[in-house]
Design a protein around this motif. Structure first.
Motif, PDB file in Angstrom:
ATOM      1  N   LEU A 163     -25.717  -3.205  30.284  1.00 58.54           N
ATOM      2  CA  LEU A 163     -25.634  -2.933  28.851  1.00 58.54           C
ATOM      3  C   LEU A 163     -25.441  -1.451  28.597  1.00 58.54           C
ATOM      4  O   LEU A 163     -24.669  -1.045  27.729  1.00 58.54           O
ATOM      5  CB  LEU A 163     -26.910  -3.386  28.139  1.00 58.54           C
ATOM      6  N   ALA A 166     -21.954  -0.453  29.327  1.00 60.59           N
ATOM      7  CA  ALA A 166     -21.073  -0.990  28.282  1.00 60.59           C
ATOM      8  C   ALA A 166     -21.165  -0.147  27.023  1.00 60.59           C
ATOM      9  O   ALA A 166     -20.154   0.179  26.395  1.00 60.59           O
ATOM     10  CB  ALA A 166     -21.446  -2.437  27.982  1.00 60.59           C
ATOM     11  N   ALA A 167     -22.395   0.229  26.640  1.00 59.19           N
ATOM     12  CA  ALA A 167     -22.561   1.009  25.417  1.00 59.19           C
ATOM     13  C   ALA A 167     -21.967   2.403  25.571  1.00 59.19           C
ATOM     14  O   ALA A 167     -21.315   2.914  24.662  1.00 59.19           O
ATOM     15  CB  ALA A 167     -24.037   1.097  25.062  1.00 59.19           C
ATOM     16  N   THR A 168     -22.194   3.017  26.754  1.00 64.92           N
ATOM     17  CA  THR A 168     -21.674   4.367  26.952  1.00 64.92           C
ATOM     18  C   THR A 168     -20.157   4.380  26.895  1.00 64.92           C
ATOM     19  O   THR A 168     -19.542   5.298  26.361  1.00 64.92           O
ATOM     20  CB  THR A 168     -22.106   4.917  28.317  1.00 64.92           C
ATOM     21  N   LEU A 170     -18.344   2.650  25.196  1.00 67.77           N
ATOM     22  CA  LEU A 170     -17.835   2.350  23.857  1.00 67.77           C
ATOM     23  C   LEU A 170     -17.156   3.583  23.267  1.00 67.77           C
ATOM     24  O   LEU A 170     -16.213   3.469  22.484  1.00 67.77           O
ATOM     25  CB  LEU A 170     -18.994   1.902  22.979  1.00 67.77           C
ATOM     26  N   ALA A 174     -13.250   1.240  23.619  1.00 64.24           N
ATOM     27  CA  ALA A 174     -13.530  -0.189  23.523  1.00 64.24           C
ATOM     28  C   ALA A 174     -14.732  -0.497  24.389  1.00 64.24           C
ATOM     29  O   ALA A 174     -15.084   0.266  25.289  1.00 64.24           O
ATOM     30  CB  ALA A 174     -12.337  -1.024  23.956  1.00 64.24           C
ATOM     31  N   LEU A 175     -15.341  -1.636  24.125  1.00 65.50           N
ATOM     32  CA  LEU A 175     -16.472  -2.081  24.917  1.00 65.50           C
ATOM     33  C   LEU A 175     -16.020  -2.272  26.362  1.00 65.50           C
ATOM     34  O   LEU A 175     -14.977  -2.852  26.628  1.00 65.50           O
ATOM     35  CB  LEU A 175     -16.928  -3.416  24.337  1.00 65.50           C
ATOM     36  N   LEU A 176     -16.804  -1.760  27.305  1.00 65.02           N
ATOM     37  CA  LEU A 176     -16.537  -1.984  28.729  1.00 65.02           C
ATOM     38  C   LEU A 176     -15.159  -1.488  29.164  1.00 65.02           C
ATOM     39  O   LEU A 176     -14.554  -2.033  30.087  1.00 65.02           O
ATOM     40  CB  LEU A 176     -16.644  -3.472  29.078  1.00 65.02           C
ATOM     41  N   ARG A 177     -14.666  -0.435  28.509  1.00 65.75           N
ATOM     42  CA  ARG A 177     -13.376   0.086  28.949  1.00 65.75           C
ATOM     43  C   ARG A 177     -13.631   1.167  29.970  1.00 65.75           C
ATOM     44  O   ARG A 177     -14.014   2.296  29.622  1.00 65.75           O
ATOM     45  CB  ARG A 177     -12.638   0.649  27.755  1.00 65.75           C
ATOM     46  N   TYR A 178     -13.403   0.862  31.251  1.00 66.11           N
ATOM     47  CA  TYR A 178     -13.644   1.836  32.312  1.00 66.11           C
ATOM     48  C   TYR A 178     -12.502   2.834  32.367  1.00 66.11           C
ATOM     49  O   TYR A 178     -11.339   2.436  32.397  1.00 66.11           O
ATOM     50  CB  TYR A 178     -13.718   1.147  33.678  1.00 66.11           C
TER      51      TYR A 178
ATOM     52  N   HIS C  61     -10.948  -6.289  18.386  1.00 65.13           N
ATOM     53  CA  HIS C  61     -11.523  -5.320  19.321  1.00 65.13           C
ATOM     54  C   HIS C  61     -11.219  -5.856  20.710  1.00 65.13           C
ATOM     55  O   HIS C  61     -11.724  -6.905  21.096  1.00 65.13           O
ATOM     56  CB  HIS C  61     -13.040  -5.230  19.081  1.00 65.13           C
ATOM     57  N   GLY C  64     -12.725  -4.039  26.994  1.00 65.40           N
ATOM     58  CA  GLY C  64     -12.180  -3.501  28.225  1.00 65.40           C
ATOM     59  C   GLY C  64     -10.865  -2.782  28.002  1.00 65.40           C
ATOM     60  O   GLY C  64     -10.306  -2.191  28.922  1.00 65.40           O
TER      61      GLY C  64
END
Lengths: 214, 101, 487
Positions: A163, A166-168, A170, A174-178, C61, C64
């Motif tokens: 989590l 995922a939050a970091t 953001l 986007a969520l979970l954008r590595y 949204h 990923g």
């Protein structure tokens, strides 16, 4: 009732078989898209890439599902104390002691190998849990009660790490954008946390329930 | 008929068998086992259809991994409930339609 | 994107997952205050999201950063925004209620892991309303189902465990059917993203898609307790602790209905008309059978649970009326929201009545009106919505349904809706009449924390006032300014 179910089942099976035999060729080819994006995914095995990068959000929710199952088992067997173990076979105890370091090593290997070939956090966690169950059956590990604070921390740590990452991320859009250059390291971090927690959760599914009348 | 399609057909049969089992069987353990057969059937369909054209598709394989974990969680929960029910009442089945009105 | 940090959609999922884990870490029975604070933030987020959607339209949204069909998309449009508002608006008062309820001596041992379980339930609901990927929806459905089963089993007694087991088995078979449908869809088109599937499923889809639609619809209908798959609901909702019943009846059953609606309006639109009449017929049967059983039962919470079965029937009456000119979609969503608020209020009130009288039976209610007048007022107000009296949200919903039915000449549904309203009046008055009986002497009622009564009152008032602000809510469904319904 049984007759009704049998007829309905046969009809459904026949319809499904007919449908499968007439399937059209797929309109969207995802394997090509997966292959095209492997370089930015941070791992080298396509299934791991899908599990932890392209569809990592599914994996996040799936860990929550496991944690949830454990929570309910804890409410069911809450107050009961486990019955004392009968002495286990000496041979079993010896084998368990020998097997334990090998099990831990295998789990570590599976965690590391997940980036390049089939493996990863779930497989490693399952092997660790199997080790814990083996120890309990051999009488070397008592059934779990509680859980106390440290055990609770271990159980949620992997999920909280996931989590947190995922939050970091953001902030990156986007969520979970590595970010591609750090994807590999972040994925390994998440998988390491998950290995520990999943091992504890899966072991807990057995160890919190065993030996009790519940 | 590729092997992938054969797996999918087998999966369909397992699914229907499992679903029928959950509805018809009386003992809770058997219902839970039937549910697992049903889940495996659905996974086989996903994985079989992923292989039917030669190039193996990793997306359904990842979906099945997720599905297996979810099925494990659900099975653990079901077994826990079955044990708890047995401990409290000694019953090994739900008497269908029993109303505690 | 500078706004990604504050994207309410992502936080509506991350926040409940976080407080669920943190309340678990805090220990058994602890964590109520954290949950309530987080839920207040979530209410604000849901409101913010709704205002944004009303102003600028649907937002996507891409989780990923990949985008469908490779990645998973979160879609926030008018329908999702309304359902998210409902979820947070019911969850916050029920959380406040639950914290007081579980402090009571009789129920303290039920509280063990209520907060983490409730947190995962809310997270699953939020994730479900935002997801635009069929397989991700399967995972959220499972998360929701297992959380609900866990909450039902909190009571700990044999009856509750049996009810939880029955609910779990129905839920698992239903999810399995849904998963097989997803497998067939992936096998046919190579994708499970709703946005990508829409254009692909045109006229004359292959047999596999018909079967997939049927399997998924059947599974979701079973999860929504549509007649004849309703048998698991009364024991489960009727036996659980009052705050749990409120969450289940108000929210969980709406999630699967929302999915049916989403699939019906979206990818499966070309297939939809075939099943419309069947859905309507089953809905009508649910209204009549559920109301009849509510009139006959002797237990308060069982009565409210049967009322849920009946009111869910109204939701499925929407389907045969969708094609007509009229506001059937708005009516269905309004019914879902109004019923959610009203049913939560009813279960909250029922919980108070059981605490006060110490029993679950209607006979035991005799004379309780003097001790808990606020609660009975709340029960009455909630009943106004359930019966469909003006100016409540329930009235608006049923009025719009009748209007759509009259416009398309389907008179039968009008009769059913009116009959349902009369039967609802019957079972609501059963409770009120018992409570207002004049009984001589001190009947030994227990004092009840004021907060419980106030929460029931807040929820009930909200369901009634909804009718007055219903136009804004329905405008949300229509999208920004151009009057086109969002699907």
């Amino acid at each position: 009732m049984k007759a009704l179910v049998t007829i309905a089942g046969l009809a459904l099976a026949a319809a499904l078989i007919a449908a499968l035999l007439q399937l059209p060729p797929a309109a969207v080819q995802l394997p090509a898209q997966v292959a095209a994006n492997m370089a930015q995914s941070g791992v080298e095995h396509p299934v791991t890439a899908v599990l932890l990068n392209f569809r990592g959000y599914d994996t996040l929710l799936e860990v929550a599902v496991l944690l949830l199952a454990l929570l309910t088992l804890l409410t069911l067997s809450g107050g009961a104390a486990p019955a004392p173990d009968g002495g286990a076979d000496a041979l079993l105890r010896g084998v368990a002691r020998l097997a334990l370091p090998l099990i831990v090593l295998t789990a570590g290997y599976l965690l590391w190998a997940g980036a390049h070939r089939p493996g990863g956090a779930f497989q490693a966690g399952a092997v660790l849990a199997a080790g814990a169950v083996l120890l309990q059956l051999a009488g070397l590990l008592p059934a779990w009660v509680g859980p106390q604070r440290l055990l609770r921390l271990g159980l949620v740590l992997g999920f909280l790490v996931f989590l947190g990452v995922a939050a970091t991320l953001l902030g990156g859009g986007a969520l979970l954008r590595y970010p591609p250059e750090r994807a590999g390291g972040l994925i390994l971090l998440i998988e390491a946390g998950l290995t520990l927690s999943l091992g504890l959760i899966l072991a807990g599914l057995f160890l919190f329930v065993t030996g009790r009348r519940s | 008929m590729s092997t992938g399609l054969l797996y999918a057909l087998a999966g369909v049969l397992l699914f229907v068998l499992g679903a029928a089992g959950v509805v018809v069987l009386a003992h809770l353990l058997r219902k839970i086992l039937a549910f697992n057969v049903m889940g495996s059937g659905a996974f086989l369909v996903l994985v079989g259809l992923a292989q039917r054209e030669g190039v193996v598709d990793p997306v359904p394989q990842a979906m099945v991994l997720t599905g297996i974990v979810v099925a494990v969680a659900a099975t653990a929960l079901a077994l826990g409930l079955a044990r708890a029910l047995h401990a409290r009442t000694g019953r090994t089945g739900l008497s269908e339609g029993a109303r505690l009105d | 994107m500078t706004e990604a940090w504050l994207d309410p959609a992502a936080w509506l999922i991350l926040l409940p997952l976080s407080w669920a884990s943190l309340t678990f870490l805090a220990g058994p029975g602890r964590g109520g205050r954290l949950a309530i604070a987080a839920l207040a933030v979530q209410c604000a987020l849901a409101l913010g999201l709704a205002l944004e959607v009303a102003a600028t339209g649907a937002r996507v949204h891409a989780v990923g950063g990949w985008g469908a069909p490779l990645g998973i998309d979160l879609l926030a449009d008018g329908l999702s925004a309304v359902m998210l508002l409902l979820t947070q608006a019911v969850a916050l008062p029920i959380a406040v209620y639950a914290q007081a309820y579980f402090t009571d001596a009789h129920h303290r041992q039920e509280a063990t892991w209520f907060w983490p379980l409730a947190g995962f339930l809310i997270a699953a609901m939020n994730a479900l309303f935002l997801s635009a990927d069929l397989f991700n929806l399967y995972v959220t459905l499972e998360l929701l189902g297992l959380a609900a089963v866990g909450l039902v089993a909190l009571g700990g007694g044999a009856a509750q465990i049996a009810a939880a087991m029955r609910y779990l088995l129905v839920s698992l078979v239903a999810s399995g059917a849904y998963l097989l449908g997803v497998a067939l869809i992936y096998g046919s088109y190579g994708t499970v993203a709703i946005a990508t599937l829409g254009p692909l499923i045109g006229q004359g889809p292959p047999l596999a898609i018909w079967l997939a639609a049927g399997l998924m619809a059947a599974g979701l209908a079973a999860k929504s307790a549509l007649f004849p798959f309703h048998f698991w609901l009364p024991p489960a909702h009727g036996g659980a602790p009052a705050p749990v019943s409120a969450l289940l009846s108000a929210l969980v059953v709406k999630a699967s209905f929302y999915l049916v609606l989403r699939l019906w309006l979206g990818p499966f639109a070309p297939l939809a008309q075939t099943a419309a009449a069947l859905a309507g017929a089953l809905g009508a049967a649910a209204i009549l059978w559920g109301s009849w059983q509510a009139l006959r039962t002797r237990h308060i919470k069982r009565l409210v649970a049967w009322s849920t079965v009946a009111q869910l029937g109204y939701l499925f009456l929407v389907f045969p009326l969708l094609a007509a000119d009229g506001a059937a979609l708005q009516a269905g969503v309004m019914q879902a929201v109004a019923h959610g608020l009203a049913k939560a209020a009813m279960f909250a009130a029922a919980g108070v009545l059981m605490l006060a009288t110490g029993r679950d039976t209607l006979e035991g209610l005799a004379g309780v009106a003097g001790r808990v007048p606020l609660t009975l007022f709340a029960f009455g107000l909630a009943g106004v919505t359930i019966m469909g009296l003006p100016p409540s949200g329930g009235f608006l919903a049923k009025w719009l349904l009748i209007d759509a039915a009259l416009v398309s000449g389907q008179w039968g549904w009008v009769v059913v809706i009116i009959a349902g309203g009369l039967l609802a009046a019957g079972y609501v008055f059963r409770v009120l009449r018992q409570a207002f009986l004049v009984v001589p002497g001190d009947t030994g009622f227990q004092p009840v924390p004021r907060r419980l009564e106030w929460m029931a009152f807040v929820l009930a008032t909200a369901s009634v006032l909804l009718g007055l602000r219903g136009v804004e809510l329905m405008a949300l469904l229509n999208g920004p300014g151009d009057g086109q319904p969002i699907s």
